[in-house]
Every structure is written in structure tokens, then in C-alpha cells.
Design an enzyme around this catalytic site. Sequence first.
Site: not given
Ligand code: ACO
Length: 391
Positions: A261, A315
Site C-alpha cells: 500500500h 483487498d
Molecule cells: N508484491 C510484491 N512487491 C511489492 C508489492 C506487492 N504487492 N507492492 C510493493 N512491492 C514492492 C515493489 O516491488 C517495490 O520494491 P523495490 O523498492 O525493491 O523496487 C516496493 O515494494 C515499493 O513498491 P511501489 O510499487 O513503488 O509502491 P507503490 O506505493 O507505488 O504501490 C501499490 C502501491 C500500487 C498498492 C502496490 O503495493 C501494488 O501494486 N500492490 C498490488 C496491487 C494491490 O493489491 N492493490 C490494491 C491496493 S489497496 C487499494 O487500492 C484499495
Amino acid sequence: MTVCEYRPGLEGVPATQSSISYVDGQAGILEYRGIRIEDLAQHSTFLETAYLLIWGGLPSKVELEAFEHEIRYHRRLKYRIRDMMKCFPESGHPMDALQACAAALGLFYSRRALDNPVYIQKAVVRLLAKIPTMVAAFQLMRKGNDPVQPRDDLGYAANFLYMLNEREPDPLAARIFDICLTLHAEHTINASTFSAMVTASTLTDPYAVVASAVGTLAGPLHGGANEEVIDMLQQIGSVENVRPFVDRCIAEKSKIMGFGHRVYKVKDPRATILQGLAEQLFEKFGQDEYYEIALEMEQAVSEKLGHKGIYPNVDFYSGLVYRKLGIPTDLFTPVFAIARVAGWLAHWKEQLGENRIFRPTQIYTGPRQQGYVGIEDRPQIWDKQFAAPSV
Ligand code: ACO
């Protein structure tokens, strides 16, 4: 004006001031109008919470009764909207159907009297009342059935489950669904709420505001993740396959749905409550085949990615609850939208109170001062990767 550094995804950049909800992502705290989500889940109802979010305080008994009465009265859809829905393809995603229907409301209630409190109140009531009816109607119509009319003797959550499943729900199921709606009602300026606010800032009608937010919520990185979680659990198939799956995702740098998140760096407090609700349902109606897999996923992901603050988000467990309530997987995100309409409308109303159109700036990275090149002398841009244009 100070020039700010560019932050992709506007991470950490304040885009508004708001008194609607508060999140502490390090401590795992969520409050609506200062009230903890755990208290609202235990003591409130979705409609009372919606009133709190939109009008800024908990309603008196009389106000709540009036609000509930208005919403019951406006649950039905115009037959022209139902006729429009009959033309939608059955294979279309219910979020696309919902977006089209929300926008279509603007055709029927088009007067844009944004300075009139009665117009605001009516728009709030219509959207809260009709969105669940639209979701349930599309579900029945795509199966070739007539939609079920709303029942005035049922509460908000029970009526939705009744319209969807064509039978009156068990009281525990209805109460748990109502709590799910409360949990999903609002969450500061996430992507869909921001989208609602940008649209609202142009002073367009509230139906366009909600339609724009529905489109944004649909994406798999936002509300669409709840649907993908169930697909993922199904694909994993067994507890033994969980750790190899997690290792593969990490090696391939692919996102694990339902985890991570932008704001929470601990387990999302809503995920904790939803997990408890899932367990209550399993106790009464039987275990879900995916629950053991989900528990192992949480354990494995926390061990491997906990250092990055990656834990279950809202989620992750919601789909397991919805499955037990008889909600089909591709309706999970529309159900999220039913709840989040409350938050979008609260932000719409707040935006109108001190409106300035959103118009951020950009950092231009393209060329300048280019001469116009004649058609014979241009380099090829569409290359072999595209098929020849169809004729
Ligand atoms: N699985 C694996 N690694 C993850 C995940 C994940 N679900 N989420 C973040 N990371 C890692 C990234 O690979 C990144 O690693 P790095 O720094 O080594 O490259 C680090 O954590 C930061 O990730 P970002 O994508 O930059 O984080 P951001 O804040 O942009 O994204 C998001 C947040 C979009 C929710 C992301 O965690 C994600 O895509 N999760 C999966 C989809 C999901 O469940 N979305 C629902 C969110 S809740 C909602 O919207 C109601």
C-alpha cells in the site's frame, strides 16, 4: 511560489486539505471524521457512516431515519436505464456497466445547481440509493433474467444481497456485508477519490464525478485487486504451492495482489477486521477452500517482504468474505464502488466548499523548435510490431 521536485505518482505530495478521513500508515490507524474504523465497524451502520462522512457528523435519530427513508424511496431505476443496460454485452465487465450507468444518471437528473443544498442532498441520496440497484440489475440481466425490484422493508445491505441473490439474506450475512461497506467507504485521497476531486473541480455534475471515480477504481492496482486476489489464490491451488509462488513473484519482480500500500507500511487495519469477518462467516456457513492458502500467503509475504512494509491490504481478505456472501468474483470491485460512493461524495462536497480547478504543472521532456518534415522524408514510427492497419 516554490518549485517542488517531481514525485512520480505524486507520492507524499499534498494535493488538498481535508477533514474527512485520517490514515497513519506506520501505526495502522484509520479514522473517519476522527472516529476509529474499528469503532465504526462495531457500532455503526454503512448509512450512518455515509452520513458522517458526507455531512461531517453522526446523525441524530431523526436525521438518520430521514436519510434512510430518502434512500429507500430512491432505490428504483428509471426503466430507460434498465433498457439501456439490456443492450450491454453480457461479457462486459460489471465495472464498465456501472460506470456507464452512473454517467447516464446525469441525463435524467441533469440540472447542475451546485450552489443549492437541496440539489446536493438529492444527488447524494440518488447515487447512494441507485448504485447498488444498478450492480444487482446488471448481474441478473447478463444471465438473461429480469432485475429484482428493491424491497422497502429491507435495510441497505440486506436489500442489495436480496436483489443480487433473489432471496432474503441471513441476518449475520447482511450485518457482515454492511460492515464491509463501512470499511470500504472512505480512504483519504487514493486514486479514485483524487479522480473524483479533479472531475468535481471543473464543476461538472455529481454523476460525472462518480462515473470518473468508478473508472479509476476499476484498475488492478486499485480496487480491481480484490478480484485478482481470488484468481491468484485459485491459481496457487494448494498450501504447498504458496512459497514457490511467492519466491517466483519476488524473483520476477511481479506484484503480489492484495499486498502493499502506498500509505500503510503495516497490515491494513481493514484487512484485520475483514479477516475476522471472514472467520465469522466460515464458522456459520463453512470454511472457504482458499482460506488456508491465504493464511500461508500472509505468512510467507510478511517474512519475505515485511522489511519493505509489504503486508495485506484491504483487498486481500475482502474477496473471501464476498465469496461466502454469494457475490461473484467480478462483482467484488463494483461492491467496493457501492461503498466508496460515500467517500467520493464527501470529497465532492468538500471540494465544492473551497473549489479551485485542479491544474498541476508538468516537466516537459520532449524536443523543441522542430521544423515540419514533409511526408516523404519522415522516419518510420509504426514498425513491424504493429499489424498493418485494418481497412
Ligand atoms: N508484491 C510484491 N512487491 C511489492 C508489492 C506487492 N504487492 N507492492 C510493493 N512491492 C514492492 C515493489 O516491488 C517495490 O520494491 P523495490 O523498492 O525493491 O523496487 C516496493 O515494494 C515499493 O513498491 P511501489 O510499487 O513503488 O509502491 P507503490 O506505493 O507505488 O504501490 C501499490 C502501491 C500500487 C498498492 C502496490 O503495493 C501494488 O501494486 N500492490 C498490488 C496491487 C494491490 O493489491 N492493490 C490494491 C491496493 S489497496 C487499494 O487500492 C484499495
